[in-house]
Design an enzyme around this catalytic site. Structure first.
Site, short mmCIF file in Angstrom:
data_model
loop_
_atom_site.label_atom_id
_atom_site.label_comp_id
_atom_site.label_asym_id
_atom_site.label_seq_id
_atom_site.Cartn_x
_atom_site.Cartn_y
_atom_site.Cartn_z
N ASP A 1 0.86 -1.19 0.00
CA ASP A 1 0.00 0.00 0.00
C ASP A 1 0.89 1.24 0.00
OD1 ASP A 1 -2.25 1.55 0.05
OD2 ASP A 1 -2.67 1.26 2.19
N GLU B 1 -6.17 5.20 -8.89
CA GLU B 1 -7.46 5.70 -8.44
C GLU B 1 -8.00 6.85 -9.28
OE1 GLU B 1 -9.79 6.44 -4.26
OE2 GLU B 1 -7.77 5.62 -4.34
N LYS C 1 -9.24 2.14 -9.56
CA LYS C 1 -9.71 2.22 -8.17
C LYS C 1 -10.82 3.26 -8.07
CE LYS C 1 -7.43 2.08 -3.65
NZ LYS C 1 -6.17 2.41 -2.95
N THR D 1 -12.88 0.79 -3.44
CA THR D 1 -12.24 1.18 -2.19
C THR D 1 -13.19 1.96 -1.30
OG1 THR D 1 -10.24 2.24 -1.29
CG2 THR D 1 -11.30 3.30 -3.18
N PHE E 1 -12.00 -1.35 4.51
CA PHE E 1 -11.03 -0.57 5.28
C PHE E 1 -11.09 -0.91 6.78
CE2 PHE E 1 -9.54 3.39 2.80
CZ PHE E 1 -9.31 2.62 1.68
#
Length: 316
Positions: A16, A95, A131, A155, A177
């Protein structure tokens, strides 16, 4: 055997980060980025070449001042993604601008633009995950994009309704998350920082995992946003785990056996009828934590995107 090596026996490890050095060091399968991580990378002098390339590209492409800023932002996102792909065998997640999270059409257009930028530089769409925030609009965008072999990573996923809608739309991958759920419960004084055991973030992923596997959904579950290695170890066996360099280092420094915590069931059940948009919005709205954290996440990623564009606006 260190814990990182041991964990790789049960889950695919994803880095990440946008930091190339960390990715090279820990040898993950995949890597994920987001606007915050891209902003960190841009603020590093090491990546000045990428900034220069993005500005050169934007000016050459032309268009309005605003168009050039957007094009520069998209270009650096893709260029950093390509650099990351040189270090990993699997996927990189790039993203979409969070400010587009409530428009299916705009997310589809942006996703196609990013994929075209990758393919213009010889990178197949089969190595890129677009994303998107797990809003209803983005989930529907991911469903459409998959028809063109553009795979997505949904996400900012906090509610079970989000997880259900993603599976029912056959999206490729979700990122629930863990840490941000944990943060909310701490902020509401519903959990002590000294708490030891399966916290609400871990429990949420366990519930999704059990539900997906029981109904034989093919959507990949990638636990994300961890605050400590205990959260990670409780989820050993999850399809994928995306982990920051700080926690990757801690796992690598620790020795000891790791047990697989999550295992698929031996039987399958028929999935329920898919949620309608109305049902999704109602069910998601029943979870105060999820409503707050999704809104906060979209806002903060939007702010980081704006900061990135301000950097380019000064240079263009």
């Amino acid at each position: 055997m260190n814990q990182l090596t041991a964990l790789k026996q049960f889950s695919t490890i994803v880095a990440d980060t946008s930091d190339i050095e960390s990715i090279s060091k820990y040898e993950p399968e995949d890597a994920t980025t987001n606007p915050s991580l891209i902003l960190q990378a841009v603020n590093s002098s090491v990546n000045q070449t990428f900034i220069d390339q993005a500005i050169k590209y934007a000016k050459k492409k032309g268009g309005s001042y605003k168009d050039q800023i957007v094009n520069a932002s998209d270009k650096i996102l893709v260029d950093l993604g390509i650099e990351i792909l040189k270090k990993i065998p699997g996927y990189v997640s790039s993203e979409v601008d969070a400010r587009l999270s409530f428009s299916t059409e705009k997310c589809i257009l942006k996703a196609n633009k990013l994929i075209n930028l990758y393919e213009e530089q010889g990178v197949s769409r089969s190595r890129v995950l677009i994303k998107l925030a797990a809003t209803w609009e983005c989930i529907k965008a991911a469903e459409e994009l998959k028809k063109d072999n553009i795979l997505c990573n949904l996400t900012l996923l906090f509610s079970f309704a989000q997880a259900r809608a993603c599976a029912e739309s056959n999206v490729f991958l979700i990122s629930p998350f863990v840490g941000r759920i944990y943060d909310w419960y701490i902020s509401q004084n519903l959990l002590s920082k000294s708490f030891v055991g399966k916290d609400p973030g871990v429990i949420s992923v366990c519930k999704i995992y059990e539900y997906y596997k029981k109904h034989n959904y093919k959507t990949i579950i990638m636990g994300a946003s961890f605050r400590n290695i205990q959260q990670i170890l409780y989820l050993s066996g999850c399809d994928r785990l995306t982990i920051s360099p700080v926690l990757l280092k801690e796992l690598e420094s620790n020795t000891g056996k790791i047990k697989r915590k999550l295992n698929p069931p031996n039987f399958f059940s028929v999935p329920p009828t898919a949620l309608s948009e109305e049902e999704f919005r109602w069910e998601h709205n029943q979870d105060a934590m999820a409503v707050e954290k999704l809104s906060e996440g979209v806002r903060n990623f939007g702010k980081d995107q704006l900061h990135l564009e301000k950097i380019f606006s000064k240079k263009i």
